[in-house]
Design an enzyme around this catalytic site. Structure first.
Site, PDB file in Angstrom:
ATOM      1  CG  HIS A  59       2.881  13.260 -26.126  1.00 60.12           C
ATOM      2  ND1 HIS A  59       2.207  13.802 -25.066  1.00 60.12           N
ATOM      3  CD2 HIS A  59       4.081  12.844 -25.637  1.00 60.12           C
ATOM      4  CE1 HIS A  59       2.965  13.717 -23.980  1.00 60.12           C
ATOM      5  NE2 HIS A  59       4.102  13.146 -24.297  1.00 60.12           N
ATOM      6  CG  HIS A 111       5.502  17.380 -23.875  1.00 58.76           C
ATOM      7  ND1 HIS A 111       6.466  18.367 -23.829  1.00 58.76           N
ATOM      8  CD2 HIS A 111       6.053  16.306 -23.246  1.00 58.76           C
ATOM      9  CE1 HIS A 111       7.537  17.899 -23.187  1.00 58.76           C
ATOM     10  NE2 HIS A 111       7.304  16.652 -22.827  1.00 58.76           N
ATOM     11  CE  LYS A 167       2.438  14.834 -14.480  1.00 54.84           C
ATOM     12  NZ  LYS A 167       2.386  15.213 -15.906  1.00 54.84           N
ATOM     13  CE  LYS A 198       8.692  17.778 -13.260  1.00 54.54           C
ATOM     14  NZ  LYS A 198       8.716  16.582 -14.093  1.00 54.54           N
ATOM     15  CD  GLU A 243       0.162  18.089 -16.070  1.00 52.92           C
ATOM     16  OE1 GLU A 243       1.172  17.455 -15.730  1.00 52.92           O
ATOM     17  OE2 GLU A 243      -0.366  17.979 -17.185  1.00 52.92           O
ATOM     18  CG  HIS A 298       9.767  12.057 -24.633  1.00 54.81           C
ATOM     19  ND1 HIS A 298       8.414  12.191 -24.837  1.00 54.81           N
ATOM     20  CD2 HIS A 298      10.111  13.039 -23.761  1.00 54.81           C
ATOM     21  CE1 HIS A 298       7.951  13.186 -24.102  1.00 54.81           C
ATOM     22  NE2 HIS A 298       8.972  13.730 -23.440  1.00 54.81           N
ATOM     23  CG  ASN A 354       2.267  18.892 -20.422  1.00 54.94           C
ATOM     24  OD1 ASN A 354       3.153  18.138 -20.033  1.00 54.94           O
ATOM     25  ND2 ASN A 354       1.067  18.939 -19.867  1.00 54.94           N
ATOM     26  NE  ARG A 407      -4.145  -1.886   1.769  1.00 53.37           N
ATOM     27  CZ  ARG A 407      -4.132  -2.960   2.543  1.00 53.37           C
ATOM     28  NH1 ARG A 407      -3.253  -3.086   3.508  1.00 53.37           N
ATOM     29  NH2 ARG A 407      -5.009  -3.920   2.338  1.00 53.37           N
ATOM     30  NE  ARG A 447       4.084  18.095 -12.600  1.00 56.24           N
ATOM     31  CZ  ARG A 447       4.362  17.095 -11.774  1.00 56.24           C
ATOM     32  NH1 ARG A 447       3.802  17.032 -10.588  1.00 56.24           N
ATOM     33  NH2 ARG A 447       5.207  16.137 -12.124  1.00 56.24           N
ATOM     34  CD  GLU A 461      11.414  16.856 -22.013  1.00 56.16           C
ATOM     35  OE1 GLU A 461      10.827  17.908 -21.686  1.00 56.16           O
ATOM     36  OE2 GLU A 461      10.806  15.838 -22.438  1.00 56.16           O
TER      37      GLU A 461
HETATM   38  N1  LIG Z   1       7.400  10.891 -14.667  1.00 53.82           N
HETATM   39  C1  LIG Z   1       7.602  11.953 -15.387  1.00 53.82           C
HETATM   40  O1  LIG Z   1       7.338  13.085 -14.953  1.00 53.82           O
HETATM   41  C2  LIG Z   1       8.192  11.802 -16.761  1.00 53.82           C
HETATM   42  C3  LIG Z   1       8.602  12.927 -17.468  1.00 53.82           C
HETATM   43  C4  LIG Z   1       9.206  12.745 -18.714  1.00 53.82           C
HETATM   44  C5  LIG Z   1       9.393  11.458 -19.212  1.00 53.82           C
HETATM   45  N2  LIG Z   1       8.966  10.378 -18.489  1.00 53.82           N
HETATM   46  C6  LIG Z   1       9.167   9.008 -18.998  1.00 53.82           C
HETATM   47  O2  LIG Z   1      10.569   8.783 -19.116  1.00 53.82           O
HETATM   48  C7  LIG Z   1      10.786   7.731 -20.062  1.00 53.82           C
HETATM   49  C8  LIG Z   1      11.976   8.079 -20.922  1.00 53.82           C
HETATM   50  O3  LIG Z   1      13.109   8.191 -20.090  1.00 53.82           O
HETATM   51  P1  LIG Z   1      14.597   8.147 -20.667  1.00 53.82           P
HETATM   52  O4  LIG Z   1      14.693   9.005 -21.854  1.00 53.82           O
HETATM   53  O5  LIG Z   1      15.492   8.369 -19.517  1.00 53.82           O
HETATM   54  O6  LIG Z   1      14.684   6.663 -21.236  1.00 53.82           O
HETATM   55  P2  LIG Z   1      15.252   5.269 -20.658  1.00 53.82           P
HETATM   56  O7  LIG Z   1      14.997   5.134 -19.214  1.00 53.82           O
HETATM   57  O8  LIG Z   1      14.722   4.228 -21.551  1.00 53.82           O
HETATM   58  O9  LIG Z   1      16.833   5.406 -20.900  1.00 53.82           O
HETATM   59  C9  LIG Z   1      17.321   5.509 -22.218  1.00 53.82           C
HETATM   60  C10 LIG Z   1      18.393   4.447 -22.491  1.00 53.82           C
HETATM   61  O10 LIG Z   1      19.607   4.806 -21.858  1.00 53.82           O
HETATM   62  C11 LIG Z   1      20.097   3.744 -21.063  1.00 53.82           C
HETATM   63  N3  LIG Z   1      20.837   4.379 -19.971  1.00 53.82           N
HETATM   64  C12 LIG Z   1      20.321   5.011 -18.904  1.00 53.82           C
HETATM   65  N4  LIG Z   1      21.298   5.645 -18.217  1.00 53.82           N
HETATM   66  C13 LIG Z   1      22.454   5.398 -18.873  1.00 53.82           C
HETATM   67  C14 LIG Z   1      23.804   5.819 -18.678  1.00 53.82           C
HETATM   68  N5  LIG Z   1      24.143   6.664 -17.709  1.00 53.82           N
HETATM   69  N6  LIG Z   1      24.734   5.388 -19.547  1.00 53.82           N
HETATM   70  C15 LIG Z   1      24.392   4.565 -20.583  1.00 53.82           C
HETATM   71  N7  LIG Z   1      23.136   4.175 -20.839  1.00 53.82           N
HETATM   72  C16 LIG Z   1      22.181   4.589 -19.985  1.00 53.82           C
HETATM   73  C17 LIG Z   1      18.887   2.940 -20.688  1.00 53.82           C
HETATM   74  O11 LIG Z   1      19.204   1.610 -20.383  1.00 53.82           O
HETATM   75  C18 LIG Z   1      18.049   3.045 -21.968  1.00 53.82           C
HETATM   76  O12 LIG Z   1      18.501   2.110 -22.902  1.00 53.82           O
HETATM   77  C19 LIG Z   1       9.488   7.590 -20.841  1.00 53.82           C
HETATM   78  O13 LIG Z   1       8.862   6.396 -20.484  1.00 53.82           O
HETATM   79  C20 LIG Z   1       8.646   8.775 -20.382  1.00 53.82           C
HETATM   80  O14 LIG Z   1       7.261   8.508 -20.375  1.00 53.82           O
HETATM   81  C21 LIG Z   1       8.375  10.530 -17.281  1.00 53.82           C
HETATM   82 ZN   LIG Z   2       8.881  15.391 -22.120  1.00 48.78          ZN
END
Ligand SMILES: NC(=O)c1ccc[n+]([C@@H]2O[C@H](COP(=O)([O-])OP(=O)(O)OC[C@H]3O[C@@H](n4cnc5c(N)ncnc54)[C@H](O)[C@@H]3O)[C@@H](O)[C@H]2O)c1
Ligand SMILES: [Zn+2]
Length: 382
Positions: free
Chosen positions: A264, A260, A151, A239, A249, A278, A257, A129, A253, A193
């Site tokens: 998206h 986005h 999030k 942020k 949001e 992304h 976006n 929980r 907040r 970003e």
């Molecule tokens: N929660 C939120 O507020 C929020 C905001 C923006 C994006 N997101 C989410 O984030 C995700 C994308 O995140 P991302 O771009 O970090 O992608 P990811 O987590 O897939 O990482 C990208 C790649 O880099 C590799 N990697 C990570 N750190 C590394 C390092 N230091 N050295 C070498 N390789 C490394 C990972 O294994 C992966 O293959 C999406 O699912 C998106 O929806 C969430």
């Molecule tokens: Zn984004």
């Protein structure tokens, strides 16, 4: 020549009363993971969630830092990539956490990029929980965006991030040295970003990025200027301030976006594949948001829109639909995807638009026909 000065880590506070937490930013801060956790939650056990790529490089270091402070740790390693934000992997991670006897007072540690942060954060939100968790973001995108703000989510067959929870971490530890080995393309995508924070609310930061972006990419340590750490801290401060004012949001907040809605739609049109990361989609989306704003009653001067787009292009990010490899979406397809992303109220859409660099605003009354006309023009330019 003097040796580069190693600065103390920057600490940014997220002010959410009793759920507030620190974001600690600096080179090598993973070494302090155990000591910080022991100070925050004495006696807590930890359960690390990570992916193969990150485990290979950083799991041993994180575990050593925990062991050094006497913090017990177990771990689970999931496959890298968006496909791990699935019900199946979510179930595996929950079961692994329970099997490792994680209890209410224990902690989940998300060691990885945004995928791991979203997945592990959601696991922490529901296992027993809800237990606390720590974010150790290892991509630029995760350090400036996804690890902050609480999030968490996994994906549904109907779309991304549709099953999740708001669950704030108790600490974010952003070790900027881990970005030295992040693939260049991932770093560049995360940089979109970073630019977003300048474009949406901080014109001075945008100008600083124009002058210093190559230092940010290289790490910025040769001259002791720590440009990369500075940029990450500026983004986290922005942020943190927005999240503190509008955690759920309901208003401000939404400014995060920027780019986005178009972004998206482009990401979805590319099937969320390697064709378009992304951050790359967001770069193109922000360029479109600036052009759309310039076209719409001349909200932003054309020259200013061009300046925003020039910087994104300069670092190698896509700034138009034609920059994306492969078949391009049609106007109908784009409009369908935009309508899926956003509620259309009586033909009206909500967009984040701009009056200039550093001044984004929420516009709730964008006529869908106007968006269609704009996209038709853009696609005809191809
Ligand atoms: N929660 C939120 O507020 C929020 C905001 C923006 C994006 N997101 C989410 O984030 C995700 C994308 O995140 P991302 O771009 O970090 O992608 P990811 O987590 O897939 O990482 C990208 C790649 O880099 C590799 N990697 C990570 N750190 C590394 C390092 N230091 N050295 C070498 N390789 C490394 C990972 O294994 C992966 O293959 C999406 O699912 C998106 O929806 C969430
Ligand atoms: Zn984004």
């Amino acid at each position: 020549m003097t040796a580069p000065v190693r600065s103390d880590p920057a600490v940014v506070k997220v002010a959410l009363d009793d759920r507030g937490y620190d974001i600690v930013i600096g080179r090598g801060v993973i070494a302090s993971l155990g000591a910080r956790i022991a100070a925050l939650r004495p006696g807590a056990k930890t359960f690390i969630v990570t992916d193969n790529n990150v485990a290979e490089r950083f799991l041993a270091g994180a575990e050593a830092a925990l062991a050094h402070a006497g913090v017990a740790a177990s771990h689970v390693i999931v496959p890298p990539g968006e496909s791990s934000k699935s019900y199946r992997v979510f179930e595996d991670v929950c079961e692994a956490a329970i099997a490792s006897r994680v209890e209410r007072g224990d902690l989940v540690i998300a060691l990885g990029g945004g995928v791991i942060g979203d997945l592990a954060g959601f696991v922490a939100a529901v296992v027993r929980r809800g237990i606390d968790y720590v974010q150790v973001p290892t991509t630029l995108l995760a350090q400036v965006d996804s690890s902050v703000g609480g999030k968490t989510a996994i994906d549904s067959a109907h779309g991304k991030n549709l099953v999740g929870a708001f669950h704030q971490p108790i600490l974010v530890l952003a070790d900027t040295a881990v970005l030295d080995v992040l693939p260049k393309r991932e770093f560049r995508a995360g940089y979109a970003e970073v630019v977003k924070y300048g474009l949406l609310g901080d014109a001075a930061f945008f100008s600083w990025l124009e002058a210093n972006w190559s230092e940010v990419f290289s790490g910025g340590n040769s001259s002791g200027s720590f440009a990369r750490d500075h940029a990450i801290a500026v983004c986290c401060r922005a942020k943190a301030a927005i999240v503190a004012r509008d955690e759920r949001e309901t208003g401000e907040r939404q400014l995060l976006n920027l780019g986005h809605t178009f972004g998206h739609a482009l990401e979805a049109a590319c099937g969320f594949s390697d064709r378009l990361l992304h951050g790359e989609a967001i770069a193109a989306g922000m360029a479109l948001a600036f052009e759309f704003s310039a076209r719409r009653q001349g909200l932003v001067p054309k020259a200013e829109a061009a300046r925003a787009i020039r910087h994104l292009a300069e670092v190698g990010l896509p700034t138009s639909i034609k920059d994306i490899a492969g078949p391009h979406p049609s106007v109908d397809q784009m409009m369908d995807l935009i309508a899926q992303d956003k509620k259309v109220k009586r033909g009206m859409l909500t967009f984040i638009l701009v009056r200039g660099i550093g001044s984004a605003f929420i516009e709730t009354g964008v006529d869908a026909r106007e968006v269609r006309a704009f996209l038709s023009e853009k696609l005809a330019e191809q």
